[in-house]
Design an enzyme around this catalytic site. Structure first.
Site, PDB file in Angstrom:
ATOM      1  N   GLY A 148       0.701  -1.255  -0.095  1.00  0.00           N
ATOM      2  CA  GLY A 148      -0.020  -0.112   0.007  1.00  0.00           C
ATOM      3  C   GLY A 148       0.862   1.425   0.172  1.00  0.00           C
ATOM      4  O   GLY A 148       0.647   2.352   0.728  1.00  0.00           O
ATOM      5  N   ALA A 149       1.997   1.153  -0.729  1.00  0.00           N
ATOM      6  CA  ALA A 149       2.832   2.339  -0.592  1.00  0.00           C
ATOM      7  C   ALA A 149       2.751   3.522  -1.830  1.00  0.00           C
ATOM      8  O   ALA A 149       3.438   4.313  -2.179  1.00  0.00           O
ATOM      9  CB  ALA A 149       4.426   1.642  -0.960  1.00  0.00           C
ATOM     10  N   ASN A 150       1.626   3.533  -2.444  1.00  0.00           N
ATOM     11  CA  ASN A 150       1.504   4.601  -3.355  1.00  0.00           C
ATOM     12  C   ASN A 150       0.811   5.620  -2.755  1.00  0.00           C
ATOM     13  O   ASN A 150       0.758   6.640  -3.452  1.00  0.00           O
ATOM     14  CB  ASN A 150       0.541   3.928  -4.459  1.00  0.00           C
ATOM     15  CG  ASN A 150      -0.849   3.668  -3.999  1.00  0.00           C
ATOM     16  OD1 ASN A 150      -1.079   2.499  -3.529  1.00  0.00           O
ATOM     17  ND2 ASN A 150      -1.933   4.525  -3.766  1.00  0.00           N
ATOM     18  N   GLY A 207      -0.261   8.024   1.395  1.00  0.00           N
ATOM     19  CA  GLY A 207      -0.415   7.735   2.854  1.00  0.00           C
ATOM     20  C   GLY A 207       0.635   7.249   3.554  1.00  0.00           C
ATOM     21  O   GLY A 207       1.953   7.635   3.308  1.00  0.00           O
ATOM     22  N   GLY A 212       1.808   4.447   3.876  1.00  0.00           N
ATOM     23  CA  GLY A 212       2.818   3.489   3.002  1.00  0.00           C
ATOM     24  C   GLY A 212       3.991   4.386   1.950  1.00  0.00           C
ATOM     25  O   GLY A 212       5.141   4.052   2.274  1.00  0.00           O
ATOM     26  N   SER A 260      -3.860  -0.547  14.522  1.00  0.00           N
ATOM     27  CA  SER A 260      -4.771   0.696  14.856  1.00  0.00           C
ATOM     28  C   SER A 260      -4.945   0.678  16.237  1.00  0.00           C
ATOM     29  O   SER A 260      -5.161  -0.228  16.928  1.00  0.00           O
ATOM     30  CB  SER A 260      -6.053   0.594  13.925  1.00  0.00           C
ATOM     31  OG  SER A 260      -6.772   1.968  14.432  1.00  0.00           O
ATOM     32  N   TYR A 304     -13.839  -3.708  10.887  1.00  0.00           N
ATOM     33  CA  TYR A 304     -12.477  -3.088  11.083  1.00  0.00           C
ATOM     34  C   TYR A 304     -11.551  -3.254  12.167  1.00  0.00           C
ATOM     35  O   TYR A 304     -10.444  -3.592  12.052  1.00  0.00           O
ATOM     36  CB  TYR A 304     -12.431  -1.434  10.665  1.00  0.00           C
ATOM     37  CG  TYR A 304     -11.183  -0.696  10.772  1.00  0.00           C
ATOM     38  CD1 TYR A 304     -10.235  -0.843   9.688  1.00  0.00           C
ATOM     39  CD2 TYR A 304     -10.910  -0.050  11.667  1.00  0.00           C
ATOM     40  CE1 TYR A 304      -8.982  -0.174   9.692  1.00  0.00           C
ATOM     41  CE2 TYR A 304      -9.640   0.676  11.747  1.00  0.00           C
ATOM     42  CZ  TYR A 304      -8.789   0.492  10.798  1.00  0.00           C
ATOM     43  OH  TYR A 304      -7.643   1.246  10.604  1.00  0.00           O
TER      44      TYR A 304
END
Length: 296
Positions: A22-24, A26, A28, A139, A165
């Site tokens: 998820g590094a694209n 935020g 990440g 979280s 979640y």
């Protein structure tokens, strides 16, 4: 009182390789940015290659983009099968939050399947390559979570976006707990750590499909939340600092802000028996389990 931990405390990462899911955008992206700046080779593991390439274009250093869809075990297996060579740090960061009811490609509840089961499978498939540590992003909302081993995928319960979640984030911490236990038992030098960003303003929020809820989160992001770069600090601390296996880092201040520090887990997140039972259930659901590991 010591000096607050910052990116200046990241040890040189030259010669080391990290995968950040998820590094694209935020957390990440900010995690990847700091690791690249410290000299690491970083692989951005992303669902959307075009967005990943745009993110990579803004980073200076040794960066590669590879496709990974954590909501599809076929994609997870393909990513792992395509890996060769050492992997020093795996940062299991990607996730979704408070989304409407949905299913992964394999029929899992979407948040549990993406946030926990996808990373569970990916981690175990990549573990033979990992030399240093696995960092799983949880979280503070894990404290509201409850693991229902008889209905992990919300097939009988009335669906709750918030409950699903919270369950997935509690599962992240239980996974870290059991992974560290198994690594220690195997005599492996690899460490499992976890982190949470507090409340960081990212595109994780605002996808609930509820206009009122999304508006409230947008206001919170603007006036309460910290930046994605600040939120990434506990993740970077968990990934690079000299911490014992099983550590959990998070912001030190009020309102889920402040410099990163070691944080506490909820009693449920410290339940070793529950962690073992969740691991067994996750292995059955994904068809993936702990591989044979070399001792240190």
């Amino acid at each position: 009182m010591g000096t607050p931990w910052t990116t200046a405390d990241i040890r040189p990462q030259t010669g080391r390789t990290a995968v950040v899911t998820g590094a694209n955008s935020g957390l990440g992206l900010e995690t990847a940015r700091a690791l690249v700046a410290a000299g690491a080779r970083v692989v951005l593991a992303v669902r959307d290659l075009a967005r990943g390439e745009r993110a990579a274009a803004g980073l200076t250093g040794d960066v590669e983009v590879r496709r990974l869809d954590l909501a599809d075990l076929t994609s997870v297996r393909a990513f792992a099968a395509g890996w060769s060579g050492r992997l020093d740090v795996l940062v299991a960061n990607a996730g979704i939050m408070h989304v409407p009811a949905g299913r992964t490609a394999d029929g899992f509840e979407l948040q549990f399947g993406t946030n926990h089961l996808g990373h569970f499978a990916l981690t175990n498939l990549l573990l033979p390559h990992v030399t240093d540590r696995v960092v799983t992003v949880s979280s503070f909302l894990h404290r509201r979570g409850r693991i229902d081993l008889d209905d992990l995928n919300w097939q009988r319960r009335r669906y709750s976006a918030e409950g699903a979640y919270a369950q997935s984030k509690l599962a992240n911490l239980l996974f870290t707990l059991e992974l560290q236990r198994r690594l220690t038992a195997a005599g492996s030098p690899v460490r499992a750590t976890a982190a949470h960003p507090g409340w960081a303003a990212t595109n994780l929020q605002g996808r609930s499909g509820n206009r009122l809820k999304d508006t409230a989160l947008a206001v919170g992001n603007r006036f309460i939340a910290t930046s994605a770069a600040q939120g990434a600090l506990p993740v970077l601390m968990a990934a690079t600092a000299e911490l014992p296996g099983g550590s959990f880092t998070g912001p030190s201040g009020q309102l889920m802000r402040g410099a990163p520090t070691l944080d506490s887990r909820s009693p449920a997140a410290s339940d070793g028996e529950l962690a073992g039972r969740l691991w067994a259930a996750s292995a059955t659901l994904t068809g993936v389990d702990l591989p044979q590991l070399p001792a240190g």
